[in-house]
Design a protein around this motif. Structure first.
Motif, PDB file in Angstrom:
ATOM      1  N   LEU A  79      31.935  42.135  22.554  1.00 11.61           N
ATOM      2  CA  LEU A  79      31.464  42.538  23.716  1.00 11.61           C
ATOM      3  C   LEU A  79      32.094  41.289  24.677  1.00 11.61           C
ATOM      4  O   LEU A  79      32.847  41.649  25.646  1.00 11.61           O
ATOM      5  CB  LEU A  79      29.837  43.138  23.775  1.00 11.61           C
ATOM      6  N   PHE A  80      31.632  40.778  24.691  1.00  5.86           N
ATOM      7  CA  PHE A  80      32.353  38.575  25.597  1.00  5.86           C
ATOM      8  C   PHE A  80      33.488  38.579  25.264  1.00  5.86           C
ATOM      9  O   PHE A  80      32.941  37.610  24.735  1.00  5.86           O
ATOM     10  CB  PHE A  80      31.060  38.580  26.407  1.00  5.86           C
ATOM     11  N   ASP A  81      34.820  39.468  25.487  1.00  4.41           N
ATOM     12  CA  ASP A  81      35.838  38.653  24.671  1.00  4.41           C
ATOM     13  C   ASP A  81      36.762  39.729  25.352  1.00  4.41           C
ATOM     14  O   ASP A  81      36.895  40.278  26.127  1.00  4.41           O
ATOM     15  CB  ASP A  81      36.445  39.628  23.460  1.00  4.41           C
ATOM     16  N   THR A  82      38.232  38.499  26.064  1.00  4.05           N
ATOM     17  CA  THR A  82      38.644  39.225  26.447  1.00  4.05           C
ATOM     18  C   THR A  82      39.658  40.399  26.242  1.00  4.05           C
ATOM     19  O   THR A  82      40.239  40.825  27.428  1.00  4.05           O
ATOM     20  CB  THR A  82      39.971  37.674  26.347  1.00  4.05           C
ATOM     21  N   ARG A  83      39.891  40.356  24.802  1.00  6.03           N
ATOM     22  CA  ARG A  83      40.933  41.739  24.455  1.00  6.03           C
ATOM     23  C   ARG A  83      39.406  43.222  25.502  1.00  6.03           C
ATOM     24  O   ARG A  83      40.124  44.048  25.843  1.00  6.03           O
ATOM     25  CB  ARG A  83      39.901  41.823  23.339  1.00  6.03           C
ATOM     26  N   ILE A  84      38.128  42.887  25.206  1.00  5.20           N
ATOM     27  CA  ILE A  84      38.069  43.943  26.212  1.00  5.20           C
ATOM     28  C   ILE A  84      38.306  44.894  27.745  1.00  5.20           C
ATOM     29  O   ILE A  84      38.641  45.105  28.536  1.00  5.20           O
ATOM     30  CB  ILE A  84      35.683  43.883  25.774  1.00  5.20           C
ATOM     31  N   ALA A  85      38.144  43.095  28.433  1.00  7.40           N
ATOM     32  CA  ALA A  85      38.677  43.083  29.172  1.00  7.40           C
ATOM     33  C   ALA A  85      39.967  43.626  30.175  1.00  7.40           C
ATOM     34  O   ALA A  85      40.449  44.371  30.718  1.00  7.40           O
ATOM     35  CB  ALA A  85      39.017  41.652  30.743  1.00  7.40           C
ATOM     36  N   ASN A  86      40.536  43.272  28.831  1.00 11.90           N
ATOM     37  CA  ASN A  86      42.560  43.374  29.272  1.00 11.90           C
ATOM     38  C   ASN A  86      42.286  44.767  29.029  1.00 11.90           C
ATOM     39  O   ASN A  86      43.313  45.737  29.514  1.00 11.90           O
ATOM     40  CB  ASN A  86      42.922  42.293  27.873  1.00 11.90           C
ATOM     41  N   ARG A  87      41.916  45.403  27.779  1.00  6.55           N
ATOM     42  CA  ARG A  87      41.737  46.975  27.787  1.00  6.55           C
ATOM     43  C   ARG A  87      41.724  47.391  28.973  1.00  6.55           C
ATOM     44  O   ARG A  87      41.700  48.852  29.433  1.00  6.55           O
ATOM     45  CB  ARG A  87      41.371  47.160  26.534  1.00  6.55           C
ATOM     46  N   PHE A  88      40.169  46.448  29.425  1.00  4.08           N
ATOM     47  CA  PHE A  88      39.603  47.754  30.514  1.00  4.08           C
ATOM     48  C   PHE A  88      41.208  48.095  31.898  1.00  4.08           C
ATOM     49  O   PHE A  88      40.805  48.118  32.783  1.00  4.08           O
ATOM     50  CB  PHE A  88      37.938  47.127  31.189  1.00  4.08           C
ATOM     51  N   ARG A  89      41.820  46.443  32.150  1.00  4.34           N
ATOM     52  CA  ARG A  89      42.374  46.194  32.905  1.00  4.34           C
ATOM     53  C   ARG A  89      43.511  47.935  33.075  1.00  4.34           C
ATOM     54  O   ARG A  89      43.922  48.063  33.605  1.00  4.34           O
ATOM     55  CB  ARG A  89      42.851  45.228  33.321  1.00  4.34           C
ATOM     56  N   LEU A  90      44.100  47.665  31.509  1.00  2.25           N
ATOM     57  CA  LEU A  90      44.876  48.287  30.794  1.00  2.25           C
ATOM     58  C   LEU A  90      45.049  50.027  31.357  1.00  2.25           C
ATOM     59  O   LEU A  90      45.377  50.865  32.088  1.00  2.25           O
ATOM     60  CB  LEU A  90      45.342  48.444  29.649  1.00  2.25           C
ATOM     61  N   ILE A  91      42.844  50.410  31.134  1.00  2.94           N
ATOM     62  CA  ILE A  91      42.771  52.132  30.891  1.00  2.94           C
ATOM     63  C   ILE A  91      42.578  52.622  32.386  1.00  2.94           C
ATOM     64  O   ILE A  91      43.239  53.078  33.164  1.00  2.94           O
ATOM     65  CB  ILE A  91      41.488  51.591  30.330  1.00  2.94           C
ATOM     66  N   GLY A 126      40.942  51.947  40.154  1.00  2.55           N
ATOM     67  CA  GLY A 126      41.200  50.447  40.717  1.00  2.55           C
ATOM     68  C   GLY A 126      39.591  50.371  40.354  1.00  2.55           C
ATOM     69  O   GLY A 126      39.822  48.721  40.351  1.00  2.55           O
ATOM     70  N   GLY A 127      38.599  50.848  40.118  1.00  3.88           N
ATOM     71  CA  GLY A 127      37.235  50.647  39.672  1.00  3.88           C
ATOM     72  C   GLY A 127      37.370  49.847  38.166  1.00  3.88           C
ATOM     73  O   GLY A 127      36.909  48.954  38.232  1.00  3.88           O
ATOM     74  N   PHE A 128      37.483  50.638  37.091  1.00  4.56           N
ATOM     75  CA  PHE A 128      38.353  50.253  35.770  1.00  4.56           C
ATOM     76  C   PHE A 128      38.804  48.598  35.890  1.00  4.56           C
ATOM     77  O   PHE A 128      38.461  47.514  35.469  1.00  4.56           O
ATOM     78  CB  PHE A 128      38.748  51.044  35.212  1.00  4.56           C
ATOM     79  N   TYR A 129      40.050  48.170  36.658  1.00  2.00           N
ATOM     80  CA  TYR A 129      40.964  47.260  36.534  1.00  2.00           C
ATOM     81  C   TYR A 129      39.846  46.467  37.721  1.00  2.00           C
ATOM     82  O   TYR A 129      40.143  44.984  36.461  1.00  2.00           O
ATOM     83  CB  TYR A 129      42.265  47.499  38.259  1.00  2.00           C
ATOM     84  N   LEU A 130      39.461  46.334  38.427  1.00  2.00           N
ATOM     85  CA  LEU A 130      38.109  45.436  38.607  1.00  2.00           C
ATOM     86  C   LEU A 130      36.812  45.432  37.682  1.00  2.00           C
ATOM     87  O   LEU A 130      37.062  43.855  37.520  1.00  2.00           O
ATOM     88  CB  LEU A 130      37.187  46.768  40.531  1.00  2.00           C
ATOM     89  N   VAL A 131      36.905  46.250  36.813  1.00  2.00           N
ATOM     90  CA  VAL A 131      35.600  45.894  35.934  1.00  2.00           C
ATOM     91  C   VAL A 131      36.328  44.625  35.020  1.00  2.00           C
ATOM     92  O   VAL A 131      36.014  44.029  34.558  1.00  2.00           O
ATOM     93  CB  VAL A 131      34.827  46.792  35.049  1.00  2.00           C
ATOM     94  N   GLY A 132      37.681  45.325  34.741  1.00  2.00           N
ATOM     95  CA  GLY A 132      38.303  44.771  33.553  1.00  2.00           C
ATOM     96  C   GLY A 132      38.669  42.831  34.130  1.00  2.00           C
ATOM     97  O   GLY A 132      38.405  41.856  33.266  1.00  2.00           O
ATOM     98  N   TRP A 133      39.229  42.952  35.523  1.00  2.79           N
ATOM     99  CA  TRP A 133      39.590  41.374  36.396  1.00  2.79           C
ATOM    100  C   TRP A 133      38.067  40.835  36.702  1.00  2.79           C
ATOM    101  O   TRP A 133      38.068  39.598  36.087  1.00  2.79           O
ATOM    102  CB  TRP A 133      39.781  41.772  37.150  1.00  2.79           C
ATOM    103  N   ILE A 134      36.815  41.400  36.468  1.00  3.85           N
ATOM    104  CA  ILE A 134      35.673  40.468  36.726  1.00  3.85           C
ATOM    105  C   ILE A 134      35.065  40.170  35.741  1.00  3.85           C
ATOM    106  O   ILE A 134      34.876  38.769  35.391  1.00  3.85           O
ATOM    107  CB  ILE A 134      34.970  41.439  37.513  1.00  3.85           C
TER     108      ILE A 134
END
Length: 100
Positions: A16-28, A77-85
């Motif tokens: 759950l708390f991993d950079t792979r999840i954050a990167n996928r949020f930004r890509l989506i 933009g919201g998905f990217y922002l969630v991934g960045w945060i």
């Protein structure tokens, strides 16, 4: 679809708390925003393409605002922002682990 499915696979495995999840949020988010922008561009050229073989000639490109495309860009933009945060939170959590 592949990125979202792989992200859900990670969540299902308990990651759950991993950079792979954050990167996928930004890509989506980037892909969703790009889809909305591509829709705006396609709507801009659509009258010209449809009327290409008219006897009077093709119609000029016209701007057509579609709130669905704008919403998709904002959603991306919201998905990217969630991934960045999420990536920043992971970075801060890893920094704090060294102090404990």
């Amino acid at each position: 679809m592949g990125t979202a499915a792989s992200m859900m696979g990670l969540v299902q495995r308990g990651v759950l708390f991993d950079t792979r999840i954050a990167n996928r949020f930004r890509l989506i988010g980037f892909a969703t925003a790009a889809s909305g922008a591509a829709d705006l561009v396609a709507n801009f050229f659509n009258p010209m393409i449809i009327s290409w073989h008219n006897p009077d000639g093709p119609l000029p490109p016209t701007f057509f605002f579609n709130s669905e495309s704008a919403g998709r860009i904002l959603c991306g933009g919201g998905f990217y922002l969630v991934g960045w945060i999420m990536a920043e939170a992971i970075s801060i959590a890893r920094d704090n682990e060294g102090f404990i």
